[in-house]
Design an enzyme around this catalytic site. Structure first.
Site, short mmCIF file in Angstrom:
data_model
loop_
_atom_site.label_atom_id
_atom_site.label_comp_id
_atom_site.label_asym_id
_atom_site.label_seq_id
_atom_site.Cartn_x
_atom_site.Cartn_y
_atom_site.Cartn_z
N GLU A 290 0.82 -1.21 0.00
CA GLU A 290 0.00 0.00 0.00
C GLU A 290 0.85 1.26 0.00
O GLU A 290 0.43 2.30 -0.47
CB GLU A 290 -0.95 0.01 1.22
CG GLU A 290 -2.36 -0.42 0.85
CD GLU A 290 -3.39 -0.21 1.95
OE1 GLU A 290 -3.04 0.19 3.08
OE2 GLU A 290 -4.58 -0.46 1.68
N HIS B 125 7.67 -26.64 -0.27
CA HIS B 125 7.07 -27.80 -0.95
C HIS B 125 5.95 -27.40 -1.90
O HIS B 125 5.19 -28.24 -2.35
CB HIS B 125 6.56 -28.80 0.10
CG HIS B 125 7.68 -29.37 0.91
ND1 HIS B 125 8.20 -30.62 0.69
CD2 HIS B 125 8.41 -28.82 1.91
CE1 HIS B 125 9.20 -30.83 1.54
NE2 HIS B 125 9.34 -29.75 2.29
N LYS C 130 -13.88 0.18 -4.35
CA LYS C 130 -14.98 0.57 -3.44
C LYS C 130 -16.10 1.26 -4.21
O LYS C 130 -17.27 0.98 -4.00
CB LYS C 130 -14.45 1.50 -2.35
CG LYS C 130 -13.59 0.83 -1.30
CD LYS C 130 -13.29 1.81 -0.19
CE LYS C 130 -12.31 1.26 0.83
NZ LYS C 130 -11.82 2.29 1.74
#
Ligand code: PA5
Length: 411
Positions: free
Chosen positions: A270, A291, A400
């Site tokens: 951010e 793995h 948003k």
């Protein structure tokens, strides 16, 4: 704590322009004059009174509940969750801390709702703006539940609100309902707020020593030696990005650092990821991820560099039973874990993968405070140095806006 950048192959002295920029940006950050830098001096400026208040409120919460539900998203929850998990959860005799409001999964909330029926609970909603959808919705759902269980008066005494906005819905609610209200300073953004009540209250409720954490932060902030180390790390990051290494992989061999990795991801992504710039920060937990993505690291597209957080002294250990056979029988589990850690450093260094090693003596409050402050300052300096504002997140608003339009159309 030690920082080893030798595994990057970078000679800082050959990058004088970046060095000069980084030093200037560090001074800008410490000047007290740049916007949103109220967090920089937090480890020093805490008055004893403030810490005593936090501890008193934490004790009050502890006396009322076994389960403390912290509602928040992004910077309003990741710091405290990272610290509490790194310290192996709540101390014995202190409330368990669980987090909500960082997703909108009804199944996730249902599990919490069920626990609220049987356990003594308190609730803390943390939102600087007071308007973020996920925590707001979760808060209203769980508030109803707590009021139903304890009645209006006692229910409201079990609700704590941490917010900034004096005219926000959350602030007004808290005043109207008589909830305990704590403030988030104006000039401290979410992801830099661990050393405010946002991070400190849940950590104190879990029984951890917040004063020791602040001392760790202050140690980094006040020493010339640490200034040089954190700047070298920041400079290295910028140089690596210029060399096309656009992914920073944080990694560790301690599962309790999984959420510290989530906090790092947010802090760096951010703060730096804007205007087409920045390194994409991610975090891997070893040996689990060796793995799965280990193959890619060793032989895949080399667009990344690694920052390994390596914990020297472990709190717990097991002796491997004889039945496990050779070469393991009778040896320490954590010693074998360390062999895997040293093995990866050697294997990756030999393959030319740039690797930075952050060595931490042990995971206690003091060292976690140091780690947090170290990464916060290095991140802000790197962001300034690549030419972006570390303290905004305009890109987050885009989704948003789309979501709000769709929500309005819902029936
Ligand atoms: O770092 C940030 O500023 C963000 O991640 C915020 O913390 C997050 O969006 C939550 O915002 P608020 O505390 O206003 O609900």
């Amino acid at each position: 704590m030690k920082i080893d950048i030798s595994g990057t192959g970078i000679n800082i002295e050959q990058h004088l322009d970046t060095v000069n920029d980084a030093y200037k940006n560090y001074d800008k950050l410490r000047s007290g004059k740049a916007d949103n830098t109220g967090w920089v001096d937090l480890p020093f400026i805490f008055k004893k009174g403030f810490l005593d208040d936090i501890k008193r409120i934490a004790n009050d919460i502890r006396s009322k509940c076994d389960l403390f539900i912290v509602i928040g998203i992004g910077g309003s929850y990741l710091g405290s969750k990272a610290v509490i998990e790194a310290l192996n959860g709540n101390k014995e005799g202190f409330p368990e801390i669980i987090f909500a409001g960082f997703n909108m999964s009804a199944a996730y909330l249902k599990k919490i709702e069920r626990r609220m029926t049987h356990e003594a609970v308190c609730l803390c909603t943390i939102s600087k703006s007071g308007t973020t959808t996920e925590p707001l919705l979760t808060y209203h759902i769980l508030k109803n539940k707590i009021i139903k269980k304890y009645g209006k008066e006692e229910g409201n005494e079990r609700i704590y609100i941490i917010t900034n906005s004096n005219d926000g819905i959350l602030y007004r609610e808290a005043i109207e309902n008589g909830n305990k209200l704590l403030n988030i300073p104006n000039d401290v953004g979410g992801r830099y707020s661990v050393f405010t009540s946002v991070g400190l209250l849940p950590i104190a409720v879990a029984g951890h020593d917040i004063e020791k954490m602040l001392k760790g932060g202050a140690e980094i902030a006040s020493s010339v030696e640490w200034k040089e180390k954190l700047l070298n790390y920041a400079i290295c990051r910028v140089v690596l990005q210029k060399q096309g290494k656009t992914v920073e992989i944080f990694e560790h061999f301690e599962m309790n650092l999984e959420y510290f990795g989530e906090w790092l991801k947010q802090l760096f992504c951010e703060s730096e990821g804007k205007e087409g710039k920045g390194a994409f920060a991610t975090c891997l937990s070893f040996s689990r991820d060796l793995h799965s993505v280990g193959q890619f690291l060793q032989q895949g597209n080399q667009i990344f560099y690694e920052t390994l957080i390596c914990i020297k002294k472990k709190e717990y250990d097991f002796k491997i039973p004889e039945s496990a056979g050779e070469p393991y029988a009778g040896k320490s589990l954590e010693d074998i874990n360390t062999c895997a850690e040293e093995g990866i450093v050697l294997a990756h260094k030999n393959s030319g993968i740039p690797i930075i090693v952050v060595e931490v003596p042990e995971l206690d409050e003091y060292n976690i405070g140091k780690l947090i402050y170290f990464f916060e300052i290095s991140c802000a300096v790197s962001a300034y140095t690549i030419g972006v504002n570390p303290f905004d997140q305009p890109g987050v608003e885009v989704y948003k806006r789309e979501m709000y339009k769709l929500v309005e159309e819902l029936r």
